[in-house]
Design a protein around this motif. Sequence first.
Motif, PDB file in Angstrom:
ATOM      1  N   VAL A   6      -8.341  11.822  -1.254  1.00 12.73           N
ATOM      2  CA  VAL A   6      -8.174  12.022  -2.542  1.00 12.73           C
ATOM      3  C   VAL A   6      -6.566  13.135  -2.405  1.00 12.73           C
ATOM      4  O   VAL A   6      -6.806  14.229  -1.509  1.00 12.73           O
ATOM      5  N   ASN A   8      -4.921  16.283  -2.652  1.00 10.70           N
ATOM      6  CA  ASN A   8      -5.377  17.893  -2.902  1.00 10.70           C
ATOM      7  C   ASN A   8      -4.972  18.779  -4.656  1.00 10.70           C
ATOM      8  O   ASN A   8      -5.560  19.467  -4.878  1.00 10.70           O
ATOM      9  N   LEU A  12     -10.977  19.097  -8.453  1.00  5.35           N
ATOM     10  CA  LEU A  12     -11.851  18.984  -7.592  1.00  5.35           C
ATOM     11  C   LEU A  12     -12.837  19.572  -8.121  1.00  5.35           C
ATOM     12  O   LEU A  12     -13.801  19.120  -7.193  1.00  5.35           O
ATOM     13  N   THR A  13     -13.331  19.278  -9.493  1.00  2.00           N
ATOM     14  CA  THR A  13     -14.552  19.516  -9.809  1.00  2.00           C
ATOM     15  C   THR A  13     -15.269  18.032 -10.760  1.00  2.00           C
ATOM     16  O   THR A  13     -14.800  18.407 -11.985  1.00  2.00           O
ATOM     17  N   PRO A  14     -14.773  16.239 -10.570  1.00  2.00           N
ATOM     18  CA  PRO A  14     -14.612  15.064 -11.605  1.00  2.00           C
ATOM     19  C   PRO A  14     -15.868  15.581 -12.120  1.00  2.00           C
ATOM     20  O   PRO A  14     -16.947  16.712 -11.096  1.00  2.00           O
ATOM     21  N   PHE A  99     -13.527  10.767  -8.292  1.00  2.00           N
ATOM     22  CA  PHE A  99     -13.988  10.139  -7.033  1.00  2.00           C
ATOM     23  C   PHE A  99     -14.048  10.682  -6.112  1.00  2.00           C
ATOM     24  O   PHE A  99     -14.993  10.079  -4.976  1.00  2.00           O
ATOM     25  N   GLN A 100     -15.352  11.514  -6.681  1.00  2.00           N
ATOM     26  CA  GLN A 100     -15.773  12.145  -5.610  1.00  2.00           C
ATOM     27  C   GLN A 100     -17.603  11.535  -5.465  1.00  2.00           C
ATOM     28  O   GLN A 100     -18.258  11.855  -4.886  1.00  2.00           O
ATOM     29  N   ILE A 101     -18.121  10.412  -5.874  1.00  2.00           N
ATOM     30  CA  ILE A 101     -18.694  10.057  -6.291  1.00  2.00           C
ATOM     31  C   ILE A 101     -18.677   8.401  -6.098  1.00  2.00           C
ATOM     32  O   ILE A 101     -19.221   7.431  -5.828  1.00  2.00           O
ATOM     33  N   PRO A 103     -15.916   6.176  -4.275  1.00  2.00           N
ATOM     34  CA  PRO A 103     -14.836   6.526  -3.200  1.00  2.00           C
ATOM     35  C   PRO A 103     -13.380   5.462  -3.079  1.00  2.00           C
ATOM     36  O   PRO A 103     -11.947   5.734  -2.742  1.00  2.00           O
TER      37      PRO A 103
END
Length: 219
Positions: A6, A8, A12-14, A99-101, A103
């Motif tokens: 991902v 940078n 970063l808090t989707p 993208f955090q859940i 991939p």
Amino acid sequence: MGPAPVPNDLPLTPPVEPVEPAGPVEPSGSPSPTDAPAPSGAARLGERPSRGDPAAPVVLVEYGDFQCPYCAQAAPALHELVEVSGGLVRHEFRHFPVFQIHPYALTAALAAEAAHAHEMFWPMHDLLFAQQDRLKDVDLRMRAERLGLDPDLVVGDPAQPYGDAVEADYERGVAEGVRGTPTIFINGQPFRGRPELPALRRAVVVAAAAADPSVRRLG
């Protein structure tokens, strides 16, 4: 091959899915800029993929994630909505990879955006949702080959230039209150409820009638 890292510089808090946008939002779904089309293969930052009549009085904006099962369920209804609208609706897609859940959501979005640069976004969109459990790089390459695209363009380093368009969509979604996928706006107003054809048709008729009282039904 696994998913690409991902970037940078993406937020970063989707959000988690599925939820509806909360609070007031700025109007969404204004017509795309009228700049000259980008040359084939170039990232099309200001030209979001859409299908339907460019002059349609109703613009439906979808923020979607190619690994989101709810987006895959909504896709056929959204397609049919445009088909039966008689030119009343234009469907615009904007990327919102959670993208955090999910991939593979980001690499799938890059592949779709690469296809968009070659006038093949919607065929790629449909293939990605049709086999949502197969989104690794090897799968993306196979889809590109099926569409007659160079498979080397949709994954890895060659796909990275398309990240700017994906990031721009994501940031715009955050600014508009998007917290999950799919999130839909109809003529700038958030659509609330399940994205199923009957409910979508009713919402489109209401939006069209607001602009033109002579509109009474769809299709």
